[in-house]
Design a protein around this motif. Structure first.
Motif, PDB file in Angstrom:
ATOM      1  N   GLY A   4       0.794  -1.314  -0.097  1.00 13.27           N
ATOM      2  CA  GLY A   4       0.047  -0.241  -0.042  1.00 13.27           C
ATOM      3  C   GLY A   4       0.867   1.626   0.114  1.00 13.27           C
ATOM      4  N   PRO A   5       1.895   1.704   1.064  1.00  9.00           N
ATOM      5  CA  PRO A   5       2.414   2.712   0.702  1.00  9.00           C
ATOM      6  C   PRO A   5       3.451   3.160  -0.099  1.00  9.00           C
ATOM      7  CG  PRO A   5       2.451   1.445   2.793  1.00  9.00           C
ATOM      8  CD  PRO A   5       2.048   0.996   1.670  1.00  9.00           C
ATOM      9  N   VAL A   6       3.522   2.202  -1.080  1.00 15.43           N
ATOM     10  CA  VAL A   6       3.717   2.827  -2.810  1.00 15.43           C
ATOM     11  C   VAL A   6       3.836   2.558  -3.951  1.00 15.43           C
ATOM     12  CG1 VAL A   6       6.393   2.321  -1.472  1.00 15.43           C
ATOM     13  CG2 VAL A   6       4.713   0.332  -3.116  1.00 15.43           C
ATOM     14  N   LEU A   7       1.675   2.078  -3.833  1.00 16.27           N
ATOM     15  CA  LEU A   7       1.396   1.528  -4.907  1.00 16.27           C
ATOM     16  C   LEU A   7       0.783   3.220  -5.411  1.00 16.27           C
ATOM     17  CD1 LEU A   7      -0.818  -1.073  -4.161  1.00 16.27           C
ATOM     18  CD2 LEU A   7       1.073  -0.868  -5.925  1.00 16.27           C
ATOM     19  N   PRO A   8       0.713   3.772  -6.461  1.00 16.14           N
ATOM     20  CA  PRO A   8       0.524   5.401  -6.848  1.00 16.14           C
ATOM     21  C   PRO A   8      -0.703   4.831  -7.251  1.00 16.14           C
ATOM     22  CG  PRO A   8       1.339   3.318  -8.727  1.00 16.14           C
ATOM     23  CD  PRO A   8       1.727   2.929  -8.128  1.00 16.14           C
TER      24      PRO A   8
ATOM     25  N   PHE B 299      -3.639  -0.897   6.241  1.00 17.43           N
ATOM     26  CA  PHE B 299      -5.349  -1.293   6.664  1.00 17.43           C
ATOM     27  C   PHE B 299      -5.779   0.192   6.201  1.00 17.43           C
ATOM     28  CE2 PHE B 299      -5.200  -4.039   9.986  1.00 17.43           C
ATOM     29  CZ  PHE B 299      -4.212  -5.023   9.346  1.00 17.43           C
ATOM     30  N   ARG B 300      -4.996   1.663   5.880  1.00 23.24           N
ATOM     31  CA  ARG B 300      -5.813   2.946   5.924  1.00 23.24           C
ATOM     32  C   ARG B 300      -5.420   2.660   4.378  1.00 23.24           C
ATOM     33  NH1 ARG B 300      -7.624   7.335   8.853  1.00 23.24           N
ATOM     34  NH2 ARG B 300      -8.095   8.968   8.017  1.00 23.24           N
ATOM     35  N   CYS B 301      -4.257   2.500   3.892  1.00 21.56           N
ATOM     36  CA  CYS B 301      -4.261   2.986   2.589  1.00 21.56           C
ATOM     37  C   CYS B 301      -4.980   1.834   1.790  1.00 21.56           C
ATOM     38  CB  CYS B 301      -2.273   2.843   2.430  1.00 21.56           C
ATOM     39  SG  CYS B 301      -2.584   2.467   0.497  1.00 21.56           S
ATOM     40  N   ALA B 302      -4.797   0.773   2.111  1.00 18.84           N
ATOM     41  CA  ALA B 302      -6.408  -0.368   1.527  1.00 18.84           C
ATOM     42  C   ALA B 302      -7.034   0.350   0.994  1.00 18.84           C
ATOM     43  CB  ALA B 302      -6.572  -1.868   1.659  1.00 18.84           C
TER      44      ALA B 302
ATOM     45  N   ASP C 186      -5.060  12.578   2.204  1.00 17.48           N
ATOM     46  CA  ASP C 186      -5.214  11.857   3.418  1.00 17.48           C
ATOM     47  C   ASP C 186      -3.877  10.810   3.149  1.00 17.48           C
ATOM     48  OD1 ASP C 186      -6.427  11.069   6.149  1.00 17.48           O
ATOM     49  OD2 ASP C 186      -6.654   9.003   4.803  1.00 17.48           O
ATOM     50  N   GLU C 187      -3.576   9.823   2.123  1.00 21.96           N
ATOM     51  CA  GLU C 187      -2.517   9.286   1.302  1.00 21.96           C
ATOM     52  C   GLU C 187      -1.686   9.355   2.121  1.00 21.96           C
ATOM     53  OE1 GLU C 187      -1.190   5.217   0.620  1.00 21.96           O
ATOM     54  OE2 GLU C 187      -3.578   6.747   1.737  1.00 21.96           O
ATOM     55  N   GLN C 188      -1.150  11.042   1.876  1.00 22.52           N
ATOM     56  CA  GLN C 188       0.087  12.056   1.250  1.00 22.52           C
ATOM     57  C   GLN C 188       0.581  11.435   3.268  1.00 22.52           C
ATOM     58  OE1 GLN C 188      -1.222  15.498  -0.174  1.00 22.52           O
ATOM     59  NE2 GLN C 188       0.691  15.365  -1.683  1.00 22.52           N
ATOM     60  N   GLN C 189      -1.062  12.182   4.249  1.00 22.45           N
ATOM     61  CA  GLN C 189      -0.085  12.363   5.447  1.00 22.45           C
ATOM     62  C   GLN C 189       0.056  10.355   6.248  1.00 22.45           C
ATOM     63  OE1 GLN C 189       0.096  14.722   7.865  1.00 22.45           O
ATOM     64  NE2 GLN C 189       1.170  12.987   8.816  1.00 22.45           N
TER      65      GLN C 189
END
Length: 260
Positions: A79-83, A167-170, A205-208
Motif C-alpha cells: 500500500g504505501p508505495v502503490l501509485p 489498512f488505511r491505505c487499502a 489523506d494518503e500523503q499523510q
C-alpha cells in the motif's frame, strides 16, 4: 495455528506464545499466557496494558475482508508505495507476495471478490479505525516501561502502527479508484466535480499516510520486508516516489479536467 508455510514458523512473539502453550506446566489460561509474554518483553508494569492493546488488535481483525483474491492480489502489503493513477490503465494490481517490478494497477475486479469494492472499503475503514484503538492503548503503556523494555515496546508499537497505515491505505486506494471511475463514467458536471474533490481529499489523506509510513520504515529496517518475496515490497525510496506522484496528481487534478 499455522505451524508451516513461510510465516507460521518464523520466530516471533506468536511462536514464542505457541512454545509457552506447548509444555507443562501450562499457564492458567490464555490471558495469563499473554501476560507472561508481555512481561518478558516489555516489563511487569506495562504488560497488562500491552495485552489490552493486543486484544483490541485481535478483535479488529474480525473486519478484515478475508478471501484468496484479497490476500494474494490486494493492495495491503504494498500500500504505501502503490501509485494513485488518474487515468485508467486497466491493469491488475501487482501480486502481494512476489517482487513484481511493475506495481501500477487499477483494476479492482482483480481482487475485491467476493465482497465487491463498497464492502471492501467499509471493511478496511472499520478495521483501520478499530486497530488504531489497540495501537493507542499500546502507546499508553510506553509511560509504564523504561530502559530496554521501553525500547522493545516502541518497536512493537511501530509494527502495529505500520499495519494500521497499510489498512488505511487499502481503503484509500480502493475508494480512490471507485471515485475515479465514477468521474470518468459520468457526464453530469456536478457529479464530476464531487468526484474530483473526493479524489483530492483521498490523495491528501494518503500523503499523510505515506509520511507516517516513511517515518516508521526509516526507524525500523524490519518494516516493508516480505518473507515470501524475500525482498522489500515497501521501501523509503518507494514511499518518497509515491509522495512525489501524489503531489503531482493533486496539482494536475486541481488545475485541469481529466479526459474521458
Amino acid at each position: 495455528l499455522m505451524n508451516c508455510w513461510n510465516f507460521g514458523n518464523m520466530l516471533s512473539l506468536t511462536t514464542e506464545l505457541a512454545g509457552d502453550l506447548a509444555w507443562s506446566p501450562q499457564p492458567a489460561d490464555l490471558d495469563q499466557a499473554l501476560l507472561n509474554l508481555a512481561t518478558r518483553h516489555f516489563g511487569r508494569q506495562a504488560a497488562a496494558t500491552v495485552v489490552e492493546g493486543w486484544k483490541l488488535l485481535s478483535e479488529a481483525m474480525e473486519d478484515f475482508p478475508g478471501s484468496i483474491p484479497v490476500l494474494y492480489n490486494g493492495p495491503v502489503n504494498r500500500g504505501p508505495v502503490l501509485p494513485f493513477l488518474l487515468d485508467k490503465v486497466n491493469k491488475s494490481f501487482p501480486h502481494s507476495w512476489l517482487p513484481d517490478l511493475d506495481i501500477e494497477g487499477d483494476d479492482l475486479n482483480s481482487w475485491v471478490s467476493p465482497f465487491g469494492p463498497d464492502q471492501v472499503i467499509k471493511s478496511f475503514r472499520s478495521l483501520a479505525e478499530r486497530w488504531q484503538k489497540g495501537v493507542d492503548v499500546m502507546r499508553s503503556a510506553l509511560d509504564l516501561a523504561s530502559g530496554a523494555d521501553r525500547a522493545a515496546l516502541q518497536k512493537e508499537l511501530g509494527v502495529a502502527q505500520f499495519c494500521a497505515l497499510q489498512f488505511r491505505c487499502a481503503a484509500n486506494i480502493t475508494e480512490f479508484y471507485v471515485t475515479r471511475d465514477r468521474y470518468h463514467d459520468t457526464e453530469n458536471p456536478n457529479e464530476r466535480q464531487a468526484s474530483k474533490q473526493k479524489m483530492i481529499a483521498l490523495m491528501k489523506d494518503e500523503q499523510q499516510n505515506c509520511q507516517d509510513a516513511l517515518t516508521l520504515v526509516e526507524a525500523d529496517p524490519r518494516l516493508g520486508f516480505h518473507g515470501e518475496a524475500y525482498t522489500y515490497l515497501v521501501t523509503s525510496d518507494g514511499i518518497r516516489a509515491k509522495l512525489e506522484q501524489l503531489k503531482q496528481a493533486v496539482e494536475a487534478l486541481r488545475l485541469s479536467s481529466l479526459s474521458h
